[in-house]
Write a protein that holds these residues in place. Structure first.
Motif, PDB file in Angstrom:
ATOM      1  N   VAL A   1      39.199  49.513  48.971  1.00  0.00           N
ATOM      2  CA  VAL A   1      38.297  48.584  48.295  1.00  0.00           C
ATOM      3  C   VAL A   1      38.384  48.711  46.783  1.00  0.00           C
ATOM      4  O   VAL A   1      38.545  47.723  46.065  1.00  0.00           O
ATOM      5  N   ASP A   2      38.272  49.935  46.285  1.00  0.00           N
ATOM      6  CA  ASP A   2      38.294  50.095  44.829  1.00  0.00           C
ATOM      7  C   ASP A   2      39.428  50.988  44.331  1.00  0.00           C
ATOM      8  O   ASP A   2      39.545  51.227  43.130  1.00  0.00           O
ATOM      9  N   ALA A   3      40.303  51.460  45.232  1.00  0.00           N
ATOM     10  CA  ALA A   3      41.332  52.419  44.833  1.00  0.00           C
ATOM     11  C   ALA A   3      42.234  51.882  43.733  1.00  0.00           C
ATOM     12  O   ALA A   3      42.394  52.503  42.674  1.00  0.00           O
ATOM     13  N   GLY A   4      42.854  50.721  43.969  1.00  0.00           N
ATOM     14  CA  GLY A   4      43.773  50.179  42.970  1.00  0.00           C
ATOM     15  C   GLY A   4      43.078  49.878  41.664  1.00  0.00           C
ATOM     16  O   GLY A   4      43.628  50.114  40.571  1.00  0.00           O
ATOM     17  N   ILE A   5      41.861  49.383  41.742  1.00  0.00           N
ATOM     18  CA  ILE A   5      41.109  49.032  40.539  1.00  0.00           C
ATOM     19  C   ILE A   5      40.802  50.280  39.716  1.00  0.00           C
ATOM     20  O   ILE A   5      41.002  50.312  38.499  1.00  0.00           O
ATOM     21  N   VAL A   6      40.339  51.352  40.369  1.00  0.00           N
ATOM     22  CA  VAL A   6      39.978  52.578  39.652  1.00  0.00           C
ATOM     23  C   VAL A   6      41.202  53.240  39.030  1.00  0.00           C
ATOM     24  O   VAL A   6      41.167  53.685  37.869  1.00  0.00           O
TER      25      VAL A   6
ATOM     26  N   HIS B   1      46.153  54.472  29.011  1.00  0.00           N
ATOM     27  CA  HIS B   1      47.483  54.914  28.586  1.00  0.00           C
ATOM     28  C   HIS B   1      48.298  53.772  27.984  1.00  0.00           C
ATOM     29  O   HIS B   1      49.511  53.898  27.817  1.00  0.00           O
ATOM     30  N   GLY B   2      47.641  52.660  27.700  1.00  0.00           N
ATOM     31  CA  GLY B   2      48.313  51.573  26.998  1.00  0.00           C
ATOM     32  C   GLY B   2      49.054  50.586  27.869  1.00  0.00           C
ATOM     33  O   GLY B   2      49.775  49.718  27.368  1.00  0.00           O
ATOM     34  N   VAL B   3      48.893  50.704  29.194  1.00  0.00           N
ATOM     35  CA  VAL B   3      49.549  49.757  30.093  1.00  0.00           C
ATOM     36  C   VAL B   3      48.716  48.471  30.160  1.00  0.00           C
ATOM     37  O   VAL B   3      47.488  48.526  30.236  1.00  0.00           O
ATOM     38  N   ILE B   4      49.382  47.325  30.123  1.00  0.00           N
ATOM     39  CA  ILE B   4      48.677  46.064  30.339  1.00  0.00           C
ATOM     40  C   ILE B   4      48.369  45.959  31.833  1.00  0.00           C
ATOM     41  O   ILE B   4      49.276  46.049  32.658  1.00  0.00           O
ATOM     42  N   VAL B   5      47.109  45.789  32.174  1.00  0.00           N
ATOM     43  CA  VAL B   5      46.715  45.652  33.580  1.00  0.00           C
ATOM     44  C   VAL B   5      46.147  44.259  33.799  1.00  0.00           C
ATOM     45  O   VAL B   5      45.248  43.816  33.076  1.00  0.00           O
ATOM     46  N   LEU B   6      46.689  43.580  34.791  1.00  0.00           N
ATOM     47  CA  LEU B   6      46.275  42.224  35.125  1.00  0.00           C
ATOM     48  C   LEU B   6      45.730  42.216  36.557  1.00  0.00           C
ATOM     49  O   LEU B   6      46.380  42.712  37.458  1.00  0.00           O
ATOM     50  N   SER B   7      44.524  41.684  36.703  1.00  0.00           N
ATOM     51  CA  SER B   7      43.543  41.293  35.710  1.00  0.00           C
ATOM     52  C   SER B   7      42.849  42.548  35.166  1.00  0.00           C
ATOM     53  O   SER B   7      43.122  43.657  35.616  1.00  0.00           O
ATOM     54  N   HIS B   8      41.928  42.359  34.208  1.00  0.00           N
ATOM     55  CA  HIS B   8      41.272  43.501  33.594  1.00  0.00           C
ATOM     56  C   HIS B   8      40.488  44.278  34.653  1.00  0.00           C
ATOM     57  O   HIS B   8      39.563  43.741  35.267  1.00  0.00           O
TER      58      HIS B   8
END
Length: 348
Positions: A106-111, A119-126
């Motif tokens: 549920v929240d693993a990928g988001i966390v 660490h400066g990686v662009i994450v889509l979506s925020h």
């Protein structure tokens, strides 16, 4: 550009999935694409995030089927990636796809991706706003003029009161759910209302929503990127989902069939009404579902149907999505951390 695409499970990805369309377009554009299962992420004591990824065929393979078949080979190389070495992490997993069997998803990928942002990686979506945008209650944060009347509760008495207020015709569904699962229509027959409410309330809050008669004609899914409809060669990334006979739901997983969509001024008005909030929240891509003249759902992560939309319109929407992401990487290279992830996620 190096991009990691986070999915539920690489081995269950389908050739026709929207994620496949985008990933293959990335590879064909010459980018290094790593497919990562949400269960293949690791946080290290020094703050690093690593992932076990499968690098996609550099040329994108000869077809979507061949693309997926290649990376799903048992002997296809698995590579440990430091997320800090990636330009982009793209969240394309469904947090509630296997809620019963894999609740940790549920929240693993988001966390994990919240840590990657540091660490400066662009994450889509925020990922900080995705943590609440993936909940169906997110719809209630948009203008009342574009959404149906609804309540969110676990109370049988509140559901019954709303049912009576809505002329005894309402739809019940869980706050966390997808694909039309556990969605019920109470149409002037409340015989099973108590059992349905009790069943849903055991695992979730319940959304009770007014029934829209236009639902018998299916719905329209319109794809928004950077808060705006995606348009290629004058054609909208959208499709109509037509209900299976005898079913009020139009979800593909519930037997709905894709058909070409007519994008009306009202649909574009709804898209414009939701744009400011999506942009403020850094939601890079969303699939909005419209029934008649109302917005009934916002899919803020891993919205499906882009492949079907492209087939119906005779357009490959994948390269247009790649161009949008490429621009974000270029902005980050020019401005560094001056641009926050939430801003960059929706910057054109």
């Amino acid at each position: 550009m190096k991009i990691g695409i986070v999915v539920n499970d690489v081995d269950t990805e389908r050739p026709t999935a929207a994620t496949t369309v985008i990933a293959r377009a990335m590879a064909r554009a010459g980018h290094a694409v790593y497919m990562i299962g949400v269960g293949e992420l690791t946080y290290h004591s020094d703050g690093r995030i690593s992932a076990l990824g499968r690098k996609a065929p550099r040329d994108g393979a000869e077809s979507q089927d061949a693309f997926i078949a290649a990376i799903q080979q048992e002997d296809w190389p698995r590579t440990t990636i430091q997320t800090g070495d990636l330009d982009v992490l793209y969240l394309r997993y469904n947090p509630v796809e296997e809620l019963a069997n894999r609740p940790w998803e549920v929240d693993a990928g988001i966390v994990f991706c919240q840590m990657a942002v540091l660490h400066g990686v662009i994450v889509l979506s925020h990922p900080y706003t995705l943590s609440y945008a993936v909940n169906k209650m997110y719809l209630e944060q948009f203008p009342e003029s574009v959404r149906p009347r609804s309540i969110i509760t676990r109370s049988f008495e509140e559901v019954r009161r709303f049912y009576e207020e809505q002329d005894r015709r309402i739809v019940l569904k869980p706050v966390r759910g997808y694909g039309g699962q556990d969605v019920y229509l109470l149409d002037r027959d409340d015989t099973n209302m108590k059992q349905i409410v009790g069943s849903l309330a055991r695992s979730s809050y319940i959304i009770a929503q007014e029934y829209l008669p236009a639902a018998r004609d299916g719905d329209i899914r319109l794809f928004l990127f950077n808060g705006k409809p995606l348009v290629v060669d004058g054609k909208y990334a959208a499709l109509r989902r037509v209900n299976a006979e005898g079913d009020f739901r139009s979800n593909m997983t519930a037997g709905g069939k894709p058909a070409k969509a007519e994008i009306t001024p009202r649909i574009l008005e709804i898209a414009e009404a939701v744009r400011p909030r999506l942009v403020a929240d850094g939601i890079f891509d969303a699939g909005i579902d419209i029934v008649g003249d109302k917005l009934v759902e916002i899919n803020a992560i891993s919205a499906g149907g882009l492949n079907a939309a492209g087939r119906l319109e005779g357009v490959d929407f994948g390269p247009a999505v790649v161009e949008l992401i490429e621009r974000k990487v270029e902005y980050r290279r020019k401005y560094g951390q001056q641009l926050r992830n939430r801003e960059l996620a929706v910057m054109e």
